[in-house]
Design an enzyme around this catalytic site. Structure first.
Site, PDB file in Angstrom:
ATOM      1  N   TYR A   1       0.812  -1.221   0.000  1.00  0.00           N
ATOM      2  CA  TYR A   1       0.000   0.000   0.000  1.00  0.00           C
ATOM      3  C   TYR A   1       0.847   1.273   0.000  1.00  0.00           C
ATOM      4  O   TYR A   1       0.431   2.289  -0.525  1.00  0.00           O
ATOM      5  CB  TYR A   1      -0.912   0.031   1.233  1.00  0.00           C
TER       6      TYR A   1
ATOM      7  N   LYS B   1       3.653 -15.484   1.675  1.00  0.00           N
ATOM      8  CA  LYS B   1       3.881 -16.241   0.439  1.00  0.00           C
ATOM      9  C   LYS B   1       5.383 -16.482   0.360  1.00  0.00           C
ATOM     10  O   LYS B   1       6.054 -16.042  -0.582  1.00  0.00           O
ATOM     11  CB  LYS B   1       3.385 -15.452  -0.788  1.00  0.00           C
TER      12      LYS B   1
ATOM     13  N   ASP C   1      -2.518 -18.249  -0.088  1.00  0.00           N
ATOM     14  CA  ASP C   1      -3.547 -18.904  -0.916  1.00  0.00           C
ATOM     15  C   ASP C   1      -4.196 -20.049  -0.150  1.00  0.00           C
ATOM     16  O   ASP C   1      -5.418 -20.229  -0.181  1.00  0.00           O
ATOM     17  CB  ASP C   1      -2.966 -19.361  -2.267  1.00  0.00           C
TER      18      ASP C   1
ATOM     19  N   ASP D   1      -6.119  -7.411   4.062  1.00  0.00           N
ATOM     20  CA  ASP D   1      -7.286  -6.774   3.438  1.00  0.00           C
ATOM     21  C   ASP D   1      -8.179  -7.832   2.800  1.00  0.00           C
ATOM     22  O   ASP D   1      -9.380  -7.890   3.039  1.00  0.00           O
ATOM     23  CB  ASP D   1      -6.796  -5.774   2.376  1.00  0.00           C
TER      24      ASP D   1
ATOM     25  N   ASP E   1     -11.976  -9.551   4.358  1.00  0.00           N
ATOM     26  CA  ASP E   1     -13.249  -9.529   3.608  1.00  0.00           C
ATOM     27  C   ASP E   1     -13.796 -10.951   3.490  1.00  0.00           C
ATOM     28  O   ASP E   1     -14.981 -11.202   3.668  1.00  0.00           O
ATOM     29  CB  ASP E   1     -13.048  -8.983   2.183  1.00  0.00           C
TER      30      ASP E   1
HETATM   31  C1  IPM Z   1     -10.404  -1.567   3.943  1.00  0.00           C
HETATM   32  C2  IPM Z   1     -10.647  -0.978   2.593  1.00  0.00           C
HETATM   33  C3  IPM Z   1      -9.538   0.010   2.263  1.00  0.00           C
HETATM   34  C4  IPM Z   1      -8.245  -0.785   2.200  1.00  0.00           C
HETATM   35  C5  IPM Z   1      -9.743   0.844   0.992  1.00  0.00           C
HETATM   36  C6  IPM Z   1     -11.027   1.640   1.044  1.00  0.00           C
HETATM   37  C7  IPM Z   1      -8.577   1.756   0.731  1.00  0.00           C
HETATM   38  O1  IPM Z   1     -10.766  -1.980   1.635  1.00  0.00           O
HETATM   39  O2  IPM Z   1     -10.354  -0.797   4.920  1.00  0.00           O
HETATM   40  O3  IPM Z   1     -10.267  -2.779   4.049  1.00  0.00           O
HETATM   41  O4  IPM Z   1      -7.913  -1.387   1.166  1.00  0.00           O
HETATM   42  O5  IPM Z   1      -7.546  -0.794   3.204  1.00  0.00           O
HETATM   43 MG    MG Z   2     -10.758  -3.933   2.444  1.00  0.00          MG
END
Ligand code: IPM
Ligand code: MG
Length: 365
Positions: free
Chosen positions: A141, A191, A223, A247, A251
């Site tokens: 990032y 990885k 993975d 990240d 999710d």
């Molecule tokens: C999160 C989001 C952010 C990230 C985006 C909005 C930049 O996906 O907080 O997980 O990738 O960190």
């Molecule tokens: Mg995210």
């Protein structure tokens, strides 16, 4: 007690869900006799529209002088032009970096009342209770170079994945410390079969683990981790991952709880609030979901991720443990009673909008 809280609602459903979170915070104030001085500021697309930048100086200054920051979400189709100079997402990235909150804690919990809302079989969800610890201020990032350019042979783009051993060590220590207070199992994601930065990550993980003989360290390739999270999620206790893997995996893990809308997060500069140089560090709390442009403004978004972020704020930044527990129990109680926003309504129940969900949770506090 009196506390100063900065609320940065952002874009999309951000303002809707943070409004409910503030409502619940105020209910906590009334019940337990605290005053929360809430200051709001623009961030993301909303700030681009008004100030031409996703993170105005005043917004950052406000964050630095409060006790904690509650954040909504940023981004949306309106600002999605890949050629645009200013991107809403840069707002949240700059706040994280500016506050130095290198550790993002994303607890994943499965609520008994929602067991049928998840696309995963109830049997697989039994005993799921994990926390994803995501490195938040380094890696892919933030590392340079990061740019796009054109050559005679076409366009090029580069992002860089770089970690120092200090960055790796401090995030792993957060994971190990958390594991000590839990089931004493830590999965370090990398990885290492492909990437040098991951081989360093693994090496440092082994070194740090020497200080934590009571915690079992396991290495898992990213993975494979993605697969195991769905195949056998109850296996995981504390999962530590770099910025990108964290990240993605968080999710994915949110699906276990039935909806992205359910999950809170805390971004902290270590588990103790006092930072080096004796200065207090400000932590940031946000739901893990995004701005959900498709449902923004309709009053149907799930505010529980934002509300549970308030619980984390109360516990971690303000040391109000009883108050935090009251919020969490209200959420649990309201779900058990059958209240459901659209995203978690697949098993029936009493369908309510964002504001009503906030009301019933605040009411139970
Ligand atoms: C999160 C989001 C952010 C990230 C985006 C909005 C930049 O996906 O907080 O997980 O990738 O960190
Ligand atoms: Mg995210």
């Amino acid at each position: 007690m009196r506390f100063r809280i900065a609320v940065l609602a952002g874009d999309g459903v951000g303002p809707e869900v943070t409004a409910e979170a503030v409502k619940v915070m105020e209910a906590v104030g009334r019940r337990f006799g605290h005053a929360f001085d809430v200051s709001t500021a623009k961030v993301g697309g909303a700030a681009i529209d008004e100030f031409g930048t996703p993170l105005p100086d005043e917004t950052m200054a406000l964050c630095q002088e409060t006790d904690a920051v509650l954040f909504g979400a940023v981004g949306g189709p309106k600002w999605d032009d890949p050629k645009a100079k200013a991107r809403p997402e840069d707002g949240i990235l700059a706040i994280r970096k500016g506050l130095g909150v290198f550790a993002n804690l994303r607890p994943v919990k499965v609520y008994a009342a929602l067991i049928n809302s998840s696309p995963i079989k109830p049997k697989v969800l039994e005993g799921v209770d994990m926390i994803v610890v995501r490195e938040l201020t380094g890696g892919l990032y933030f590392s340079r170079p990061k740019r796009r350019w054109t050559t005679a042979r076409g366009r090029r783009g580069v992002d860089t994945l770089r970690y120092t051993e200090q960055e790796i060590e401090r995030i792993l220590r957060v994971g190990f410390d958390l594991a000590r207070g839990r089931r004493k199992h830590l999965t370090s994601v990398d990885k290492a079969n492909v990437m040098e930065s991951s081989r360093l990550w693994r090496e440092v993980a082994v070194e740090v683990s020497a200080d934590y003989p009571d915690v079992e360290l396991e290495h898992m390739l990213a993975d494979n981790a993605a697969m195991q999270l769905i195949r056998n999620p109850a296996h995981f206790d504390v999962v530590v991952a770099d910025n990108t893997f964290g990240d993605i995996l968080s999710d994915e893990a949110s699906v276990l709880s039935g909806s992205m809308g359910m999950l809170p997060s805390a971004s902290v500069a270590g588990l103790k609030t006092a930072s080096k140089r004796g200065r207090r560090s400000v932590s940031l709390y946000e739901p893990i979901h995004g701005t959900a442009p498709d449902i923004a403004g309709k009053g149907i978004a799930n505010p529980i991720g934002a509300i549970l972020s308030v619980a984390m704020l109360l516990r971690h930044s303000l040391q109000l443990v009883e108050e935090a527990t009251a919020v969490e129990e209200s959420v649990e109680g309201v779900l058990a009673e059958g209240y459901r926003t659209a995203d978690i309504a697949s098993d029936g129940g009493d369908l309510v909008g964002t504001s009503r969900m906030g009301d019933v949770i605040a009411g139970r506090v």
